[in-house]
Design an enzyme around this catalytic site. Sequence first.
Site, PDB file in Angstrom:
ATOM      1  N   LYS A 240       0.823  -1.210   0.000  1.00 28.65           N
ATOM      2  CA  LYS A 240       0.000   0.000   0.000  1.00 28.65           C
ATOM      3  C   LYS A 240       0.862   1.267   0.000  1.00 28.65           C
ATOM      4  O   LYS A 240       0.634   2.181  -0.775  1.00 28.65           O
ATOM      5  CB  LYS A 240      -0.901   0.068   1.250  1.00 28.65           C
ATOM      6  CG  LYS A 240      -1.902  -1.050   1.386  1.00 28.65           C
ATOM      7  CD  LYS A 240      -2.859  -0.793   2.547  1.00 28.65           C
ATOM      8  CE  LYS A 240      -2.207  -0.727   3.915  1.00 28.65           C
ATOM      9  NZ  LYS A 240      -1.542  -1.982   4.339  1.00 28.65           N
TER      10      LYS A 240
ATOM     11  N   ARG B 132      -9.070   1.035   9.492  1.00 24.34           N
ATOM     12  CA  ARG B 132      -8.505  -0.268   9.826  1.00 24.34           C
ATOM     13  C   ARG B 132      -9.551  -1.179  10.488  1.00 24.34           C
ATOM     14  O   ARG B 132      -9.256  -2.304  10.819  1.00 24.34           O
ATOM     15  CB  ARG B 132      -7.431  -0.031  10.839  1.00 24.34           C
ATOM     16  CG  ARG B 132      -5.985  -0.348  10.787  1.00 24.34           C
ATOM     17  CD  ARG B 132      -5.233  -0.871   9.707  1.00 24.34           C
ATOM     18  NE  ARG B 132      -3.889  -1.213  10.113  1.00 24.34           N
ATOM     19  CZ  ARG B 132      -2.798  -0.569   9.728  1.00 24.34           C
ATOM     20  NH1 ARG B 132      -2.865   0.476   8.939  1.00 24.34           N
ATOM     21  NH2 ARG B 132      -1.617  -0.992  10.118  1.00 24.34           N
TER      22      ARG B 132
ATOM     23  N   ARG C 235      11.404  -5.270   4.185  1.00 25.15           N
ATOM     24  CA  ARG C 235      11.122  -3.841   4.014  1.00 25.15           C
ATOM     25  C   ARG C 235      12.163  -2.963   4.717  1.00 25.15           C
ATOM     26  O   ARG C 235      12.560  -3.213   5.837  1.00 25.15           O
ATOM     27  CB  ARG C 235       9.736  -3.532   4.570  1.00 25.15           C
ATOM     28  CG  ARG C 235       9.419  -2.050   4.543  1.00 25.15           C
ATOM     29  CD  ARG C 235       7.969  -1.778   4.576  1.00 25.15           C
ATOM     30  NE  ARG C 235       7.323  -2.232   5.796  1.00 25.15           N
ATOM     31  CZ  ARG C 235       6.007  -2.152   5.993  1.00 25.15           C
ATOM     32  NH1 ARG C 235       5.231  -1.675   5.047  1.00 25.15           N
ATOM     33  NH2 ARG C 235       5.487  -2.560   7.117  1.00 25.15           N
TER      34      ARG C 235
ATOM     35  N   ARG D 174      11.759  -1.043  10.245  1.00 26.98           N
ATOM     36  CA  ARG D 174      10.796  -0.665  11.281  1.00 26.98           C
ATOM     37  C   ARG D 174      10.822  -1.671  12.418  1.00 26.98           C
ATOM     38  O   ARG D 174      10.944  -2.863  12.189  1.00 26.98           O
ATOM     39  CB  ARG D 174       9.382  -0.621  10.683  1.00 26.98           C
ATOM     40  CG  ARG D 174       9.075   0.686  10.008  1.00 26.98           C
ATOM     41  CD  ARG D 174       7.798   0.640   9.239  1.00 26.98           C
ATOM     42  NE  ARG D 174       6.685   0.001   9.935  1.00 26.98           N
ATOM     43  CZ  ARG D 174       5.440  -0.030   9.454  1.00 26.98           C
ATOM     44  NH1 ARG D 174       5.170   0.543   8.305  1.00 26.98           N
ATOM     45  NH2 ARG D 174       4.478  -0.624  10.113  1.00 26.98           N
TER      46      ARG D 174
HETATM   47  P1  AMP Z   1       1.241   0.806   9.226  1.00 29.85           P
HETATM   48  O1  AMP Z   1       2.378   1.714   8.949  1.00 29.85           O
HETATM   49  O2  AMP Z   1      -0.016   1.182   8.456  1.00 29.85           O
HETATM   50  O3  AMP Z   1       1.590  -0.649   9.067  1.00 29.85           O
HETATM   51  O4  AMP Z   1       0.860   1.008  10.769  1.00 29.85           O
HETATM   52  C1  AMP Z   1       1.787   0.727  11.795  1.00 29.85           C
HETATM   53  C2  AMP Z   1       1.059   0.582  13.117  1.00 29.85           C
HETATM   54  O5  AMP Z   1       0.387   1.808  13.441  1.00 29.85           O
HETATM   55  C3  AMP Z   1      -0.042  -0.474  13.132  1.00 29.85           C
HETATM   56  O6  AMP Z   1       0.451  -1.770  13.419  1.00 29.85           O
HETATM   57  C4  AMP Z   1      -0.939   0.045  14.257  1.00 29.85           C
HETATM   58  O7  AMP Z   1      -0.365  -0.201  15.531  1.00 29.85           O
HETATM   59  C5  AMP Z   1      -0.877   1.557  14.030  1.00 29.85           C
HETATM   60  N1  AMP Z   1      -1.922   2.030  13.089  1.00 29.85           N
HETATM   61  C6  AMP Z   1      -1.759   2.514  11.834  1.00 29.85           C
HETATM   62  N2  AMP Z   1      -2.929   2.863  11.295  1.00 29.85           N
HETATM   63  C7  AMP Z   1      -3.883   2.586  12.231  1.00 29.85           C
HETATM   64  C8  AMP Z   1      -5.304   2.729  12.276  1.00 29.85           C
HETATM   65  N3  AMP Z   1      -5.997   3.197  11.229  1.00 29.85           N
HETATM   66  N4  AMP Z   1      -5.933   2.344  13.419  1.00 29.85           N
HETATM   67  C9  AMP Z   1      -5.256   1.864  14.478  1.00 29.85           C
HETATM   68  N5  AMP Z   1      -3.930   1.704  14.508  1.00 29.85           N
HETATM   69  C10 AMP Z   1      -3.231   2.060  13.390  1.00 29.85           C
END
Ligand code: AMP
Length: 218
Positions: free
Chosen positions: A13, A88, A127, A164
């Site tokens: 994404k 999410r 990644r 990360r």
């Molecule tokens: P991502 O970079 O989208 O993989 O997000 C990394 C982390 O941020 C996730 O594992 C969640 O802990 C938190 N996170 C990101 N987006 C959301 C969301 N829309 N709702 C809740 N937690 C989120």
Amino acid sequence: MRLVLLGAPGSGKGTQAQRLRDQKGIPQVSSGDLLRDAVARGTDLGKRAKAAMDAGELVSDEIVLGLIRERLGRPDVAKGFILDGFPRNVAQAGALDRLLTEIGQPIDTVVLMDVDAKALVQRLTGRRTCPKCGKVFNVYSSPSTRGDRCDNHPDAEAPLLVQRADDKEDVIENRLKVYASQTSPLIEHYTARGLLKIVNADQAVEKVFATFVRAAGG
Ligand code: AMP
């Protein structure tokens, strides 16, 4: 163009959203990036979000919605937006609908980046991200042309790429479970609203991008 990108962690994404942003000049709004930025700056909100992020759990809807509401209130969003990682869960999707109705900017399309679940762990462990510009690489499928440094900066300033903290195997497993239980119901949710388009994301980045652009209507 007002898009939501759906897909499991590691489905690409972020990579595809960055490309579309660069091609169309539309902002990428990544809830994960907004949260990581809040954590790095040590804000109150970042402190409250950190434990859930470290464990691969979802951060509370209230925190994420606050960040998204603020971001979608900025002027550059008048051109459109690419929502990456938000919503999410079904409650966030409802809150997003209400917010977008309020600002008169409803979603045009929801794109699902569809990948074979077996490929996700390798995609996530491979990644790497640039700590300076946020460009995403993958050591297996789309490495930097400068090895372990970002190729988006002049040679002398190219930062070392980082992994990360939540792209480690134990946390990855939980993130995939959380996706299956809380986020994947959104596929049904947006299909029922006639908004969902599915992109086969098990292809080379360029091919996925071409399909993605068509699905996004541009
Ligand atoms: P991502 O970079 O989208 O993989 O997000 C990394 C982390 O941020 C996730 O594992 C969640 O802990 C938190 N996170 C990101 N987006 C959301 C969301 N829309 N709702 C809740 N937690 C989120």
